[in-house]
Design an enzyme around this catalytic site. Structure first.
Site, PDB file in Angstrom:
ATOM      1  N   LYS A 141       0.791  -1.145   0.033  1.00  0.00           N
ATOM      2  CA  LYS A 141       0.130   0.108  -0.035  1.00  0.00           C
ATOM      3  C   LYS A 141       0.916   1.251  -0.142  1.00  0.00           C
ATOM      4  O   LYS A 141       1.922   1.168   0.763  1.00  0.00           O
ATOM      5  CB  LYS A 141      -1.160  -0.008   1.264  1.00  0.00           C
ATOM      6  CG  LYS A 141      -1.939   1.161   1.374  1.00  0.00           C
ATOM      7  CD  LYS A 141      -2.743   0.773   2.675  1.00  0.00           C
ATOM      8  CE  LYS A 141      -3.768   1.979   2.985  1.00  0.00           C
ATOM      9  NZ  LYS A 141      -4.382   1.905   4.065  1.00  0.00           N
TER      10      LYS A 141
ATOM     11  N   SER B  71      -9.622   1.638   3.086  1.00  0.00           N
ATOM     12  CA  SER B  71      -8.583   2.223   1.965  1.00  0.00           C
ATOM     13  C   SER B  71      -7.649   1.301   1.292  1.00  0.00           C
ATOM     14  O   SER B  71      -7.142   1.883   0.444  1.00  0.00           O
ATOM     15  CB  SER B  71      -7.733   3.355   3.038  1.00  0.00           C
ATOM     16  OG  SER B  71      -7.030   3.014   3.903  1.00  0.00           O
TER      17      SER B  71
ATOM     18  N   SER C  88      -9.484  -0.985   7.202  1.00  0.00           N
ATOM     19  CA  SER C  88      -8.766  -0.778   6.035  1.00  0.00           C
ATOM     20  C   SER C  88      -8.352  -2.026   5.014  1.00  0.00           C
ATOM     21  O   SER C  88      -8.288  -2.017   3.868  1.00  0.00           O
ATOM     22  CB  SER C  88      -7.820   0.504   5.720  1.00  0.00           C
ATOM     23  OG  SER C  88      -8.670   1.635   5.518  1.00  0.00           O
TER      24      SER C  88
HETATM   25  N1  GLN Z   1     -12.803   4.010   6.541  1.00  0.00           N
HETATM   26  C1  GLN Z   1     -12.000   4.196   7.678  1.00  0.00           C
HETATM   27  C2  GLN Z   1     -11.775   5.678   7.554  1.00  0.00           C
HETATM   28  O1  GLN Z   1     -11.804   6.226   6.749  1.00  0.00           O
HETATM   29  C3  GLN Z   1     -11.001   3.279   7.996  1.00  0.00           C
HETATM   30  C4  GLN Z   1      -9.883   3.541   6.963  1.00  0.00           C
HETATM   31  C5  GLN Z   1      -8.534   2.857   7.467  1.00  0.00           C
HETATM   32  O2  GLN Z   1      -8.632   1.834   8.415  1.00  0.00           O
HETATM   33  N2  GLN Z   1      -7.590   3.363   7.234  1.00  0.00           N
HETATM   34  O3  GLN Z   1     -11.438   6.142   8.554  1.00  0.00           O
END
Ligand code: GLN
Length: 466
Positions: A74, A149, A173
């Site tokens: 990532k 994400s 994410s």
């Molecule tokens: N969707 C969640 C957020 O936007 C989790 C994102 C993540 O785990 N980086 O915070």
């Protein structure tokens, strides 16, 4: 699906394939892909490393299990000399000065990084549409989002563009995109894997997490990355998980689930029906299933977003164009900061910075930030009580199926609520795994802190149960 790592390892050792050909094939697939999973390809680094593996094999030297295995990262992890953009305009030209501990451990084991993967900018999102590299398209249906994400990472694994990928999970994410693309994704216990070199989003819940097509590959990669690191004081020493330990599920006698998740009006009818059918199959194997009380989704989501926004506002304050980021000069220094940040952060990231600074500001902090911290303690307390009663907790990964590309951007609040089932386990810092079974977006398995092995065991048991 059986372990791809073991399979490829055997093929390399038996000289059925060369490492160079394997890496080249994956690079070609990534180059041609139309799912927008790639931020940058690490082609010359990967091919250099592959050539070294081929030389070793040609000389008859033994190679390690991960040696020559191509993987994705990532685009929020530092890998020295490579672009690390966080899918943002601000860091579009930023090159890492050092390598993240988790990634270094994989490199030391001989795995070959081939791609920095598309994701929501700074991890802010649940769909991988908050990115300057184009919305990530779902591996199964390209009209749908890839999830987020870590969307690019999950799609790459699902499409076999990478053998495994390393995502990052702050509030879901790794688990949610794994569910949306029908692969495995693990958020280990907080602190099991060092966060050093992972760009900080919400430091108190950020976790390094592997995504793969088989449990065995998750186990292998988890073991390699785990361990105490003096560069991350929240890390701890953990026992490696053996392959054999996964095959017995005798120590799992009681499974819990949260009643209110399933009785909620927000849950998709099919997800609910599939989840209840899975519960029945588990019961049929003689395991006791208990319905547990838990906090309402709105409370979980508000608590998580209050803390995540506060932490990200603080973490991102260093990105002002001085040491990091594309600087835009203005009339004076203050204006330079303002313009650099206003022009280079996305709408969603700015929403979080403004929200975070608001909840931390004098006059609001006591009522909002401190309250969220207090609720977080209650949530952790609730988990402790639960794990006196049950061995593992299962839940759907998401209340609904993946949205169409474009929809989440129109309604940020709806996007935040779609995280209802993942964020609680993050606040509790618990090991939680998505398995690609049970509902259309998979099931999550959670256990008490440091019981990552139990989570994998139960997942192994579910393979033949549901
Ligand atoms: N969707 C969640 C957020 O936007 C989790 C994102 C993540 O785990 N980086 O915070």
């Amino acid at each position: 699906m059986d372990s791809q790592i073991h399979k490829i390892h055997q093929q390399l050792v038996n000289k059925e394939i060369s490492c160079t050909a394997l890496v080249q094939e994956k690079l070609d697939l990534l180059k041609q892909n139309t799912n927008h999973t790639v931020n940058s390809l690490l082609d010359s680094l990967a091919l250099d490393l592959a050539a070294k593996v081929d030389t070793k094999i040609a000389k008859g030297e033994t190679i390690g299990l991960l040696e020559g295995i191509p993987f994705g990262i990532k685009d929020v992890y530092m890998v020295q000399g490579t672009y690390t953009t966080a899918s943002s305009n601000l860091l579009k030209n930023y090159k890492s000065a050092y390598t993240a501990t988790a990634i270094q451990k994989l490199l030391d084991a001989g795995a070959i990084p081939i791609v920095k993967e598309n994701c929501d900018s700074f991890g802010h999102g649940s769909s991988s549409e908050n990115t300057i590299f184009g919305a990530v398209k779902n591996a199964i249906d390209p009209n749908l989002v890839g999830g987020g994400s870590s969307g690019g990472s999950a799609v790459n694994v699902a499409k076999d563009y990478t053998v495994f990928s390393i995502g990052g999970d702050t509030g879901g994410s790794v688990r949610q995109p794994a569910g949306y693309n029908k692969v495995y994704g693990l958020k280990p216990t907080y602190g099991r894997i060092s966060r050093y070199g992972l760009m900080a989003y919400a430091s108190s819940t950020d976790c390094v997490g592997p995504i793969a097509k088989s449990l065995e590959d998750i186990r292998i990669v988890l073991n390699v990355m785990s361990g105490k690191d003096i560069k991350d004081q929240t890390t701890y020493v953990s026992e490696p998980i053996s392959e054999a330990s996964l095959s017995s599920s005798q120590d799992i006698k009681t499974v819990g689930y949260f009643k209110n998740f399933i009785e909620s009006e927000a849950i998709d009818a099919q997800v609910k029906a599939d989840f209840l059918a899975s519960i029945d199959k588990i019961k049929a194997k003689g395991i006791e299933v208990k319905a547990l009380d838990f906090f309402e989704s709105e409370t979980l989501v508000s608590t998580y977003y209050t803390l995540a926004m506060a932490e990200t506002a603080s973490n991102l304050s260093r990105l002002d164009g001085t040491n990091y980021g594309n600087r835009i000069e203005a009339e004076n220094l203050k204006e330079t900061y303002a313009v650099t940040r206003s022009e280079n952060f996305s709408e969603e990231t700015k929403r979080r910075i403004v929200g975070g600074n608001q909840v931390l500001s004098q006059g609001f902090a006591d009522e909002i930030y401190l309250k969220a911290l207090a609720i977080r303690d209650q949530i952790s307390g609730n988990f402790e009580t639960d794990f006196n009663e049950v061995d593992v907790i299962i839940s759907p990964v998401t209340p609904s199926t993946p949205p169409k590309i474009g929809n989440s951007l129109k309604d940020p609040l709806a996007m935040y609520l779609s995280d209802a089932y993942t964020v609680g386990f993050s606040l509790g810092q618990l090991p939680t795994l998505t398995v690609p079974q049970g509902t259309t977006t998979g099931l999550q398995i959670t256990a008490a802190k440091d019981k990552d092995e139990l989570v994998l065991k139960f997942a192994n048991f579910l393979k033949d149960t549901i």
